[in-house]
Design a protein around this motif. Structure first.
Motif, PDB file in Angstrom:
ATOM      1  N   LEU A  94       0.795  -1.215   0.000  1.00 22.52           N
ATOM      2  CA  LEU A  94       0.000   0.000   0.000  1.00 22.52           C
ATOM      3  C   LEU A  94       0.830   1.268   0.000  1.00 22.52           C
ATOM      4  O   LEU A  94       0.275   2.359  -0.139  1.00 22.52           O
ATOM      5  N   THR A  95       2.123   1.172   0.173  1.00 26.59           N
ATOM      6  CA  THR A  95       2.978   2.357   0.170  1.00 26.59           C
ATOM      7  C   THR A  95       3.678   2.581  -1.167  1.00 26.59           C
ATOM      8  O   THR A  95       4.342   3.602  -1.332  1.00 26.59           O
ATOM      9  N   MET A  96       3.536   1.678  -2.118  1.00 28.55           N
ATOM     10  CA  MET A  96       4.326   1.753  -3.346  1.00 28.55           C
ATOM     11  C   MET A  96       3.487   1.992  -4.592  1.00 28.55           C
ATOM     12  O   MET A  96       4.008   1.965  -5.707  1.00 28.55           O
ATOM     13  N   TRP A  97       2.187   2.243  -4.458  1.00 31.65           N
ATOM     14  CA  TRP A  97       1.337   2.409  -5.626  1.00 31.65           C
ATOM     15  C   TRP A  97       1.496   3.776  -6.273  1.00 31.65           C
ATOM     16  O   TRP A  97       1.116   3.963  -7.443  1.00 31.65           O
ATOM     17  N   VAL A  98       2.029   4.755  -5.542  1.00 36.55           N
ATOM     18  CA  VAL A  98       2.118   6.117  -6.079  1.00 36.55           C
ATOM     19  C   VAL A  98       3.050   6.157  -7.289  1.00 36.55           C
ATOM     20  O   VAL A  98       2.765   6.854  -8.282  1.00 36.55           O
ATOM     21  N   ASP A  99       4.163   5.436  -7.241  1.00 38.61           N
ATOM     22  CA  ASP A  99       5.082   5.413  -8.380  1.00 38.61           C
ATOM     23  C   ASP A  99       4.371   4.931  -9.643  1.00 38.61           C
ATOM     24  O   ASP A  99       4.520   5.526 -10.724  1.00 38.61           O
ATOM     25  N   VAL A 100       3.604   3.851  -9.506  1.00 36.98           N
ATOM     26  CA  VAL A 100       2.882   3.314 -10.660  1.00 36.98           C
ATOM     27  C   VAL A 100       1.818   4.298 -11.132  1.00 36.98           C
ATOM     28  O   VAL A 100       1.644   4.515 -12.341  1.00 36.98           O
ATOM     29  N   ALA A 101       1.093   4.892 -10.199  1.00 42.02           N
ATOM     30  CA  ALA A 101       0.022   5.822 -10.566  1.00 42.02           C
ATOM     31  C   ALA A 101       0.565   7.029 -11.317  1.00 42.02           C
ATOM     32  O   ALA A 101      -0.044   7.499 -12.289  1.00 42.02           O
ATOM     33  N   ARG A 102       1.692   7.565 -10.906  1.00 47.83           N
ATOM     34  CA  ARG A 102       2.254   8.733 -11.590  1.00 47.83           C
ATOM     35  C   ARG A 102       2.695   8.388 -13.014  1.00 47.83           C
ATOM     36  O   ARG A 102       2.496   9.160 -13.948  1.00 47.83           O
ATOM     37  N   VAL A 103       3.292   7.207 -13.185  1.00 53.51           N
ATOM     38  CA  VAL A 103       3.713   6.798 -14.526  1.00 53.51           C
ATOM     39  C   VAL A 103       2.505   6.567 -15.420  1.00 53.51           C
ATOM     40  O   VAL A 103       2.471   7.021 -16.581  1.00 53.51           O
ATOM     41  N   VAL A 104       1.488   5.863 -14.917  1.00 51.77           N
ATOM     42  CA  VAL A 104       0.295   5.586 -15.719  1.00 51.77           C
ATOM     43  C   VAL A 104      -0.425   6.888 -16.056  1.00 51.77           C
ATOM     44  O   VAL A 104      -0.904   7.070 -17.195  1.00 51.77           O
ATOM     45  N   ARG A 105      -0.513   7.808 -15.116  1.00 53.32           N
ATOM     46  CA  ARG A 105      -1.175   9.092 -15.389  1.00 53.32           C
ATOM     47  C   ARG A 105      -0.458   9.857 -16.493  1.00 53.32           C
ATOM     48  O   ARG A 105      -1.092  10.399 -17.409  1.00 53.32           O
ATOM     49  N   GLY A 106       0.873   9.910 -16.419  1.00 52.58           N
ATOM     50  CA  GLY A 106       1.624  10.616 -17.457  1.00 52.58           C
ATOM     51  C   GLY A 106       1.453   9.990 -18.827  1.00 52.58           C
ATOM     52  O   GLY A 106       1.273  10.691 -19.839  1.00 52.58           O
ATOM     53  N   GLN A 107       1.491   8.647 -18.877  1.00 54.10           N
ATOM     54  CA  GLN A 107       1.296   7.967 -20.152  1.00 54.10           C
ATOM     55  C   GLN A 107      -0.128   8.161 -20.670  1.00 54.10           C
ATOM     56  O   GLN A 107      -0.348   8.322 -21.876  1.00 54.10           O
ATOM     57  N   MET A 108      -1.087   8.163 -19.763  1.00 49.69           N
ATOM     58  CA  MET A 108      -2.481   8.321 -20.173  1.00 49.69           C
ATOM     59  C   MET A 108      -2.727   9.717 -20.731  1.00 49.69           C
ATOM     60  O   MET A 108      -3.479   9.883 -21.707  1.00 49.69           O
ATOM     61  N   LEU A 109      -2.100  10.730 -20.153  1.00 48.16           N
ATOM     62  CA  LEU A 109      -2.267  12.094 -20.656  1.00 48.16           C
ATOM     63  C   LEU A 109      -1.735  12.234 -22.083  1.00 48.16           C
ATOM     64  O   LEU A 109      -2.292  12.999 -22.887  1.00 48.16           O
ATOM     65  N   SER A 110      -0.666  11.506 -22.388  1.00 50.10           N
ATOM     66  CA  SER A 110      -0.089  11.602 -23.728  1.00 50.10           C
ATOM     67  C   SER A 110      -0.810  10.727 -24.751  1.00 50.10           C
ATOM     68  O   SER A 110      -0.744  10.995 -25.954  1.00 50.10           O
ATOM     69  N   LEU A 111      -1.518   9.683 -24.306  1.00 54.28           N
ATOM     70  CA  LEU A 111      -2.161   8.761 -25.237  1.00 54.28           C
ATOM     71  C   LEU A 111      -3.647   9.042 -25.447  1.00 54.28           C
ATOM     72  O   LEU A 111      -4.219   8.572 -26.447  1.00 54.28           O
ATOM     73  N   ARG A 112      -4.286   9.773 -24.549  1.00 58.15           N
ATOM     74  CA  ARG A 112      -5.735   9.917 -24.669  1.00 58.15           C
ATOM     75  C   ARG A 112      -6.139  10.750 -25.888  1.00 58.15           C
ATOM     76  O   ARG A 112      -7.296  10.679 -26.321  1.00 58.15           O
ATOM     77  N   ALA A 113      -5.205  11.537 -26.430  1.00 51.65           N
ATOM     78  CA  ALA A 113      -5.492  12.318 -27.636  1.00 51.65           C
ATOM     79  C   ALA A 113      -4.979  11.642 -28.900  1.00 51.65           C
ATOM     80  O   ALA A 113      -4.995  12.261 -29.974  1.00 51.65           O
ATOM     81  N   ALA A 114      -4.525  10.396 -28.799  1.00 54.34           N
ATOM     82  CA  ALA A 114      -4.001   9.692 -29.975  1.00 54.34           C
ATOM     83  C   ALA A 114      -5.125   9.368 -30.948  1.00 54.34           C
ATOM     84  O   ALA A 114      -6.315   9.346 -30.602  1.00 54.34           O
ATOM     85  N   THR A 115      -4.737   9.112 -32.196  1.00 53.97           N
ATOM     86  CA  THR A 115      -5.721   8.872 -33.256  1.00 53.97           C
ATOM     87  C   THR A 115      -6.547   7.627 -32.991  1.00 53.97           C
ATOM     88  O   THR A 115      -7.768   7.611 -33.215  1.00 53.97           O
ATOM     89  N   PHE A 116      -5.907   6.542 -32.509  1.00 53.11           N
ATOM     90  CA  PHE A 116      -6.667   5.312 -32.294  1.00 53.11           C
ATOM     91  C   PHE A 116      -7.682   5.465 -31.171  1.00 53.11           C
ATOM     92  O   PHE A 116      -8.711   4.789 -31.161  1.00 53.11           O
ATOM     93  N   VAL A 117      -7.425   6.373 -30.210  1.00 49.80           N
ATOM     94  CA  VAL A 117      -8.403   6.635 -29.160  1.00 49.80           C
ATOM     95  C   VAL A 117      -9.601   7.382 -29.733  1.00 49.80           C
ATOM     96  O   VAL A 117     -10.766   7.084 -29.409  1.00 49.80           O
ATOM     97  N   GLU A 118      -9.329   8.376 -30.588  1.00 54.50           N
ATOM     98  CA  GLU A 118     -10.424   9.090 -31.236  1.00 54.50           C
ATOM     99  C   GLU A 118     -11.262   8.140 -32.094  1.00 54.50           C
ATOM    100  O   GLU A 118     -12.498   8.224 -32.129  1.00 54.50           O
ATOM    101  N   ALA A 119     -10.603   7.231 -32.792  1.00 56.20           N
ATOM    102  CA  ALA A 119     -11.340   6.253 -33.600  1.00 56.20           C
ATOM    103  C   ALA A 119     -12.206   5.362 -32.726  1.00 56.20           C
ATOM    104  O   ALA A 119     -13.337   5.005 -33.101  1.00 56.20           O
ATOM    105  N   GLY A 120     -11.703   4.985 -31.574  1.00 56.61           N
ATOM    106  CA  GLY A 120     -12.496   4.179 -30.661  1.00 56.61           C
ATOM    107  C   GLY A 120     -13.714   4.902 -30.158  1.00 56.61           C
ATOM    108  O   GLY A 120     -14.794   4.306 -30.016  1.00 56.61           O
ATOM    109  N   ARG A 121     -13.591   6.195 -29.877  1.00 58.21           N
ATOM    110  CA  ARG A 121     -14.750   6.973 -29.445  1.00 58.21           C
ATOM    111  C   ARG A 121     -15.785   7.060 -30.567  1.00 58.21           C
ATOM    112  O   ARG A 121     -17.000   6.984 -30.318  1.00 58.21           O
ATOM    113  N   VAL A 122     -15.312   7.249 -31.792  1.00 54.93           N
ATOM    114  CA  VAL A 122     -16.241   7.334 -32.926  1.00 54.93           C
ATOM    115  C   VAL A 122     -17.003   6.026 -33.092  1.00 54.93           C
ATOM    116  O   VAL A 122     -18.206   6.010 -33.414  1.00 54.93           O
ATOM    117  N   LEU A 123     -16.327   4.900 -32.859  1.00 55.54           N
ATOM    118  CA  LEU A 123     -16.979   3.603 -32.986  1.00 55.54           C
ATOM    119  C   LEU A 123     -17.911   3.297 -31.821  1.00 55.54           C
ATOM    120  O   LEU A 123     -18.603   2.278 -31.833  1.00 55.54           O
TER     121      LEU A 123
END
Length: 399
Positions: free
Chosen positions: A265-294
């Motif tokens: 329970l003390t080590m999840w912050v490292d993972v959360a920060r990495v996943v959040r940063g990656q998610m911010l950069s990928l949520r505007a990707a083309t394949f994500v937009e295509a998924g929303r359209v579908l």
């Protein structure tokens, strides 16, 4: 006379290398990294030792606090003669019929072990001279009936042969004994279960919780991102060992599983920060937009399409958290706040050796478990560095 001019032959088409998936180059780069492979080999060896458990230990009950007191604090390489005395059914150490309990705690103890210096058969009994070390008081010779040691009556010659072959044996303590007379090598080998177990549980908890929090914060954004980022910042600012102590006090218990959960329970912050940063950069990707359209749902987009693109960073940070969890557990056990005795935790063994510093046995009782912790943590760090280099996008593009 006419000259026939042959047409030039077409140049041979260049042979292109076969198309390879990125995972192929990742695997090849990792295999070529010798330090990473050395670390992985040591981790695999420790895993096999942890799985084999009591079946490969010189002493099959090192976890129980029933060491041979007469053999306490013996130097590495010490050899003793051991007489095995059958226990009555009422005094046997019961474990349970649960296979997991037997696998974790060891098999049922049916004998009491007595170190002796010599023995001699006299009539229908055997006379033994108990072993006496430099700190033990003189003890009188003892007599045991042959049938008592074997457990049944029979011809004297057969009983003597059974005793000499099955009840009396030589035992070598290759790494010496601790202050309770327990085999140091057996406790070191069995300690891999706790170290690898707490690392595995901590990594699973941190990855699952960190992925959930980080993905939600990075994908949803807005006030949800601000709130979760604030929680991550607060947890990040608290020293890990203090947070583990607080969780242990909140759970109001000490032991192996409490330490496992508290460290995770003390080590999840490292993972959360990495996943959040990656998610911010990928949520505007083309394949994500295509998924929303579908018409794909947000849960499906996150679980099936976004999180798999973070496999590389998550594997790297998981190996780093594995090493950090082993160190944190060792520190807690050294302070007496983690795994409780007589469990063979490496941190607890360092503490026991530290209390004997200044004596002849204190040096190796402190050095051996400390060396085991260092080697295992170094192996995970080497593997993590190799995975980081193998997953580096710049090196993948250059292949």
């Amino acid at each position: 006379m006419s000259t026939v001019v042959s047409a030039p032959r077409p140049a041979a088409a260049p042979v292109l290398p076969p198309a390879r998936p990125p995972s192929y180059y990742i695997r090849q780069r990792l295999l070529q990294n010798r330090p990473a492979m050395a670390g992985l080999a040591f981790i695999v060896l420790c895993t096999l030792v942890a799985l084999a458990g009591y079946w490969i230990l010189p002493d099959n009950s090192p976890e129980a606090n029933n060491g041979i007191v007469q053999l306490q604090k013996q130097a590495p390489g010490f050899t003793a003669t051991i007489l095995r005395l059958p226990l009555a059914d009422s005094t046997r150490t019961a474990t349970a019929d649960n296979p997991f309990v037997i696998w974790w705690r060891g098999r049922e103890s049916r004998f009491q072990e007595l170190p002796i210096s010599s023995y001699q058969f006299r009539g229908d009994s055997v006379e033994v001279a108990p072993y006496r070390n430099h700190s033990a008081l003189a003890d009188q010779p003892r007599k045991y009936a042959l049938a008592q040691l074997v457990g049944h009556a029979g011809p004297r010659a057969a009983l003597m042969r059974t005793i000499a072959e099955e009840r009396i044996s030589k035992r070598t303590y290759w790494l010496g004994t601790d202050k309770a007379g327990r085999d140091e090598l057996s406790r070191l080998l069995l300690g891999t279960r706790i170290s690898l177990g707490i690392g595995l549980v901590a990594v699973l908890i941190s990855v699952v919780l960190g992925m959930a929090v980080g993905a939600l914060a990075g994908y949803v954004g807005g006030w949800v991102d601000s709130l979760l980022l604030g929680v991550m910042t607060v947890v990040w600012s608290i020293p890990g060992i203090m947070l583990v102590i607080a969780i242990s006090l909140a759970l109001d218990s000490k032991g192996v599983w409490t330490s496992f959960v508290a460290v995770g329970l003390t080590m999840w912050v490292d993972v959360a920060r990495v996943v959040r940063g990656q998610m911010l950069s990928l949520r505007a990707a083309t394949f994500v937009e295509a998924g929303r359209v579908l018409g794909l749902s947000q849960t499906r987009l996150i679980v099936r399409h976004l999180l798999p693109n973070m496999t590389g960073p998550l594997i790297v940070i998981a190996t780093s958290n594995f090493a950090a969890a082993i160190l944190l557990e060792a520190g807690l056990s050294f302070l007496g706040l983690g795994v409780q005795p007589p469990a063979p935790s490496w941190g607890l063994m360092v503490n026991e050796g530290f209390q004997l510093l200044g004596t002849e046995a204190g040096l190796w009782l402190t050095l051996l478990p400390g060396l085991a912790i260092s080697l295992l943590v170094l192996s995970f760090n080497l593997l993590g560095n190799g995975l980081r280099d193998a997953y580096d996008p710049k090196t993948l593009l250059s292949e």
